[in-house]
Every structure is written in structure tokens, then in C-alpha cells.
Motif scaffolding. Sequence first.
Motif, PDB file in Angstrom:
ATOM      1  N   LYS A   1       0.847  -1.200   0.000  1.00 38.16           N
ATOM      2  CA  LYS A   1       0.000   0.000   0.000  1.00 38.16           C
ATOM      3  C   LYS A   1       0.878   1.244   0.000  1.00 38.16           C
ATOM      4  O   LYS A   1       2.010   1.231   0.469  1.00 38.16           O
ATOM      5  N   SER A   2       0.320   2.342  -0.534  1.00 38.30           N
ATOM      6  CA  SER A   2       0.993   3.637  -0.503  1.00 38.30           C
ATOM      7  C   SER A   2      -0.044   4.745  -0.645  1.00 38.30           C
ATOM      8  O   SER A   2      -0.763   4.793  -1.643  1.00 38.30           O
ATOM      9  N   SER A   3      -0.104   5.615   0.353  1.00 36.06           N
ATOM     10  CA  SER A   3      -1.070   6.721   0.309  1.00 36.06           C
ATOM     11  C   SER A   3      -0.687   7.766  -0.744  1.00 36.06           C
ATOM     12  O   SER A   3      -1.510   8.602  -1.109  1.00 36.06           O
ATOM     13  N   LYS A   4       0.544   7.701  -1.258  1.00 34.55           N
ATOM     14  CA  LYS A   4       1.003   8.671  -2.257  1.00 34.55           C
ATOM     15  C   LYS A   4       0.522   8.336  -3.672  1.00 34.55           C
ATOM     16  O   LYS A   4       0.598   9.164  -4.563  1.00 34.55           O
ATOM     17  N   ILE A   5       0.038   7.112  -3.881  1.00 27.83           N
ATOM     18  CA  ILE A   5      -0.354   6.675  -5.225  1.00 27.83           C
ATOM     19  C   ILE A   5      -1.840   6.957  -5.429  1.00 27.83           C
ATOM     20  O   ILE A   5      -2.682   6.448  -4.701  1.00 27.83           O
ATOM     21  N   THR A   6      -2.137   7.762  -6.446  1.00 25.19           N
ATOM     22  CA  THR A   6      -3.536   8.116  -6.732  1.00 25.19           C
ATOM     23  C   THR A   6      -4.016   7.552  -8.067  1.00 25.19           C
ATOM     24  O   THR A   6      -5.193   7.633  -8.372  1.00 25.19           O
ATOM     25  N   GLU A   7      -3.099   6.996  -8.858  1.00 25.55           N
ATOM     26  CA  GLU A   7      -3.445   6.462 -10.166  1.00 25.55           C
ATOM     27  C   GLU A   7      -3.715   4.960 -10.068  1.00 25.55           C
ATOM     28  O   GLU A   7      -3.210   4.291  -9.178  1.00 25.55           O
ATOM     29  N   PRO A   8      -4.468   4.421 -11.032  1.00 30.04           N
ATOM     30  CA  PRO A   8      -4.750   2.982 -11.020  1.00 30.04           C
ATOM     31  C   PRO A   8      -3.589   2.153 -11.557  1.00 30.04           C
ATOM     32  O   PRO A   8      -2.704   2.653 -12.258  1.00 30.04           O
ATOM     33  N   ARG A   9      -3.610   0.885 -11.217  1.00 37.85           N
ATOM     34  CA  ARG A   9      -2.657  -0.100 -11.731  1.00 37.85           C
ATOM     35  C   ARG A   9      -3.455  -1.331 -12.125  1.00 37.85           C
ATOM     36  O   ARG A   9      -4.316  -1.790 -11.381  1.00 37.85           O
ATOM     37  N   LEU A  10      -3.173  -1.844 -13.307  1.00 38.45           N
ATOM     38  CA  LEU A  10      -3.770  -3.090 -13.782  1.00 38.45           C
ATOM     39  C   LEU A  10      -2.666  -4.128 -13.838  1.00 38.45           C
ATOM     40  O   LEU A  10      -1.588  -3.861 -14.379  1.00 38.45           O
ATOM     41  N   ASN A  11      -2.919  -5.290 -13.268  1.00 38.64           N
ATOM     42  CA  ASN A  11      -1.955  -6.376 -13.295  1.00 38.64           C
ATOM     43  C   ASN A  11      -2.598  -7.585 -13.950  1.00 38.64           C
ATOM     44  O   ASN A  11      -3.719  -7.960 -13.611  1.00 38.64           O
ATOM     45  N   LEU A  12      -1.889  -8.161 -14.912  1.00 42.73           N
ATOM     46  CA  LEU A  12      -2.321  -9.390 -15.567  1.00 42.73           C
ATOM     47  C   LEU A  12      -1.350 -10.493 -15.175  1.00 42.73           C
ATOM     48  O   LEU A  12      -0.138 -10.360 -15.394  1.00 42.73           O
ATOM     49  N   THR A  13      -1.851 -11.558 -14.560  1.00 39.98           N
ATOM     50  CA  THR A  13      -0.986 -12.681 -14.217  1.00 39.98           C
ATOM     51  C   THR A  13      -1.402 -13.881 -15.051  1.00 39.98           C
ATOM     52  O   THR A  13      -2.543 -14.324 -15.001  1.00 39.98           O
ATOM     53  N   PHE A  14      -0.450 -14.355 -15.825  1.00 38.63           N
ATOM     54  CA  PHE A  14      -0.658 -15.503 -16.701  1.00 38.63           C
ATOM     55  C   PHE A  14      -0.175 -16.749 -15.978  1.00 38.63           C
ATOM     56  O   PHE A  14       0.938 -16.770 -15.435  1.00 38.63           O
ATOM     57  N   ARG A  15      -1.030 -17.769 -15.960  1.00 36.99           N
ATOM     58  CA  ARG A  15      -0.757 -19.004 -15.229  1.00 36.99           C
ATOM     59  C   ARG A  15      -1.191 -20.199 -16.073  1.00 36.99           C
ATOM     60  O   ARG A  15      -1.963 -20.038 -16.998  1.00 36.99           O
ATOM     61  N   TYR A  16      -0.723 -21.370 -15.669  1.00 41.91           N
ATOM     62  CA  TYR A  16      -1.194 -22.608 -16.279  1.00 41.91           C
ATOM     63  C   TYR A  16      -1.802 -23.448 -15.158  1.00 41.91           C
ATOM     64  O   TYR A  16      -1.114 -23.804 -14.207  1.00 41.91           O
ATOM     65  N   PHE A  17      -3.091 -23.721 -15.271  1.00 46.44           N
ATOM     66  CA  PHE A  17      -3.768 -24.591 -14.314  1.00 46.44           C
ATOM     67  C   PHE A  17      -3.798 -26.002 -14.890  1.00 46.44           C
ATOM     68  O   PHE A  17      -4.286 -26.222 -16.000  1.00 46.44           O
ATOM     69  N   TYR A  18      -3.272 -26.952 -14.118  1.00 44.28           N
ATOM     70  CA  TYR A  18      -3.245 -28.349 -14.534  1.00 44.28           C
ATOM     71  C   TYR A  18      -4.516 -29.045 -14.055  1.00 44.28           C
ATOM     72  O   TYR A  18      -5.028 -28.722 -12.985  1.00 44.28           O
ATOM     73  N   PRO A  19      -5.005 -30.019 -14.828  1.00 46.88           N
ATOM     74  CA  PRO A  19      -6.204 -30.755 -14.383  1.00 46.88           C
ATOM     75  C   PRO A  19      -5.911 -31.521 -13.088  1.00 46.88           C
ATOM     76  O   PRO A  19      -4.763 -31.888 -12.819  1.00 46.88           O
ATOM     77  N   ALA A  20      -6.944 -31.743 -12.310  1.00 45.97           N
ATOM     78  CA  ALA A  20      -6.796 -32.492 -11.058  1.00 45.97           C
ATOM     79  C   ALA A  20      -6.234 -33.872 -11.357  1.00 45.97           C
ATOM     80  O   ALA A  20      -6.652 -34.527 -12.321  1.00 45.97           O
ATOM     81  N   GLN A  21      -5.293 -34.289 -10.530  1.00 42.24           N
ATOM     82  CA  GLN A  21      -4.642 -35.591 -10.720  1.00 42.24           C
ATOM     83  C   GLN A  21      -5.491 -36.689 -10.099  1.00 42.24           C
ATOM     84  O   GLN A  21      -5.951 -36.548  -8.968  1.00 42.24           O
ATOM     85  N   GLN A  22      -5.679 -37.773 -10.825  1.00 42.31           N
ATOM     86  CA  GLN A  22      -6.380 -38.946 -10.300  1.00 42.31           C
ATOM     87  C   GLN A  22      -5.378 -39.779  -9.509  1.00 42.31           C
ATOM     88  O   GLN A  22      -4.321 -40.102 -10.014  1.00 42.31           O
ATOM     89  N   GLY A  23      -5.702 -40.097  -8.280  1.00 41.66           N
ATOM     90  CA  GLY A  23      -4.725 -40.800  -7.501  1.00 41.66           C
ATOM     91  C   GLY A  23      -5.184 -42.079  -7.016  1.00 41.66           C
ATOM     92  O   GLY A  23      -4.685 -42.888  -6.430  1.00 41.66           O
TER      93      GLY A  23
END
Length: 135
Positions: free
Chosen positions: A113-135
Motif C-alpha cells: 500500500k501507498s497513500s502517495k499513489i492516486t493512479e490505477p494499476r492493472l496487473n495481468l498474471t498468466f498461469r497454467y492450471f493443470y487438471p486435477a490428478q487422479q490418484g
Amino acid sequence: YSGSAKQALLWHPALFRLKQHIEQLVGHPFNSCLANLYENGSQAVGWHSDDEPSLRSPQQDNVVIASLSFGATRKFCFKHKFKQEKVELMLHSGQLIVMRGQTQRYWKHALMKSSKITEPRLNLTFRYFYPAQQG
């Protein structure tokens, strides 16, 4: 992540092209993108690791996340889970960081956090979700 269920959407063509470009840069595929909008410096994300089992490859015990920032420059920090180490970065608009290998196992990260920041920020996080493993 926020505790509320979100409906996945199909890839917008421009976002899909961006994903493909990041995949080429990083050398890793992604099948999802999480978008977070921080309207100003009062909005942040606390210390956490993205270490859910669905993010780990069945063949390798590692997670790859590519994080792309737009908008306000914000402080992003890492702290080691077991040692007294801390790393602080200033993330600028257009900057891409990649967390891979054992980063999620040994480090937590947070957007401060920072009270000095008044502008927006957009963050895109790219991930790979693996299917649930059958055990």
C-alpha cells in the motif's frame, strides 16, 4: 483468491495475442489470465505464495507465473519463508516479471500500500492450471 467465485471468460483476441507473445518470451504455456485492478495505493494484496497444487506440473514441482503491470508504479516485495531475506522491486508500467522454479515454495510476495499513489494499476498474471490428478 478473493474468496468469491469468478466465471471464466473466453480469450479476447488482443489478450490472446498478448498471451502468445509472453509465452514466447517466457518459454512456457499459459491457459489462464487473472486480471486485478488496483484503483489507487490504498488497494494492495498481502503476503502470499501462489502454491496451489493445480498450478504445479505433475512432472515438475514448480510453478511459472508471468505478471505484467500497467499504470501506476507500485512497490512489489518478496520475503523468504525461512530466512530473513527481503527483496523490493518498483514495478513500472509495461514491466513483465516471471516467477518460476522454486519461487512459490520458498518466497512470499505482496503488492504494498501507498497513500502517495492516486493512479490505477492493472496487473495481468498468466498461469497454467493443470487438471486435477487422479490418484
